[in-house]
Write an enzyme that holds these catalytic residues in place. Structure first.
Site, PDB file in Angstrom:
ATOM      1  CB  SER A  95      -0.957  -0.037   1.199  1.00  0.00           C
ATOM      2  OG  SER A  95      -1.968   0.922   1.095  1.00  0.00           O
ATOM      3  CG  ASP A 217      -7.238  -2.850  -3.770  1.00  0.00           C
ATOM      4  OD1 ASP A 217      -7.925  -2.256  -2.917  1.00  0.00           O
ATOM      5  OD2 ASP A 217      -5.995  -2.882  -3.730  1.00  0.00           O
ATOM      6  CG  HIS A 245      -5.590  -2.092  -0.086  1.00  0.00           C
ATOM      7  ND1 HIS A 245      -5.149  -1.716  -1.337  1.00  0.00           N
ATOM      8  CD2 HIS A 245      -4.864  -1.353   0.804  1.00  0.00           C
ATOM      9  CE1 HIS A 245      -4.214  -0.791  -1.228  1.00  0.00           C
ATOM     10  NE2 HIS A 245      -4.009  -0.559   0.061  1.00  0.00           N
TER      11      HIS A 245
END
Length: 267
Positions: A95, A217, A245
């Site tokens: 991320s 996602d 995610h």
């Protein structure tokens, strides 16, 4: 300062093997890698750590000014690399940490051999000709909710981020991870994460890069993966058959397989 204690650093896996540095995202800690670590440890040395303010890091070392930008998190990474004298590292960033890895590699290219960007996003807010997945109003509402009721926000958002409604235990784990973070620290990290525009930084990447995206996602839609791939010449884009995610939790075997295969080619 004891950098290793500050960031709760641990080193596992094969001593002397190529190094994978595993970096967690917002609201998480190194425990998020536990399902992929055993497979990776069979042929790599793994460096685990928590950013200051996360997990079991030294909260006394947290500084709002430093961690109000991604540069502060990149400094954590570089100081760990210096303390352990790491070189030829494959940095695996989940991320927002994918962009932290980009900054770290640009600042100290001698330390890094390659990047693995897991569900990356250089900008979460839509822009002209760019889809980040959220409008500016969406992000304002998200941050306002987080700041007014962090525990409530965590309970509501974690299942959405995890994206596996048939496996509620995954959303619960993420919610618990969020709730373990000090709300004042989470507020700063959230603003740093969701308001930063790192698209220009992608142009600095000069090392082999793997972009791992999920088939579905809501936080980093596939348009973002395509954008990152196009912005980094020579990068490889792989779409995991995974939802949500956090593929290191929802699809750990596939995630570990792709990371290992890519890192193996860097030997």
């Amino acid at each position: 300062m004891d950098i290793l204690r500050r960031n709760h650093v641990s080193v596992t896996g094969r001593q002397g093997a190529p190094v994978l540095m595993l970096a967690h995202g917002f609201g998480c800690d190194q425990n998020m890698w536990r399902l992929v670590a055993p497979a990776l440890a069979e042929e790599f040395q793994l460096v685990h750590f928590d950013y200051v303010g996360s997990g079991r890091s030294d909260l006394q070392a947290w500084d709002e000014k430093r961690y109000a930008s991604l540069d502060g998190y990149a400094r954590d990474v570089l100081e760990i690399c210096e303390e352990l004298d790491l070189r030829d590292v494959t940095f695996v960033g989940h991320s927002v940490s994918a962009m932290v890895g980009v900054l770290a590699a640009a600042a100290a290219p001698q330390r890094f051999a390659s990047l693995v960007m897991v569900a990356p996003s250089p900008r979460y807010i839509d822009d002209d000709g760019y889809r980040g997945g959220f409008s500016a109003d969406d992000i304002d509402e998200l941050l306002e909710s987080l700041e007014s009721n962090y525990l409530g926000w965590s309970a509501a958002m974690a299942p959405v981020i995890m994206g596996n409604p048939d496996r509620p235990e995954l959303g619960e784990e993420l919610a618990n991870s969020f709730c373990a973070t000090d709300p004042d620290i989470a507020r700063v990290f959230a603003r740093t994460t969701f308001l930063t525009d790192s698209r220009a930084d992608l142009q600095t990447v000069k090392i082999p890069t793997l972009v791992l995206e999920c088939a579905q996602d809501v936080i980093a839609p596939r348009e973002v993966g395509a954008y990152v791939h196009a912005a980094i010449p020579g990068s490889r884009l792989v779409t995991l058959d995974a939802t949500g995610h956090c593929p290191q939790l929802s699809a750990p075997e596939a995630t570990a397989t792709q990371i290992a295969a890519f890192a193996r080619t860097r030997r």
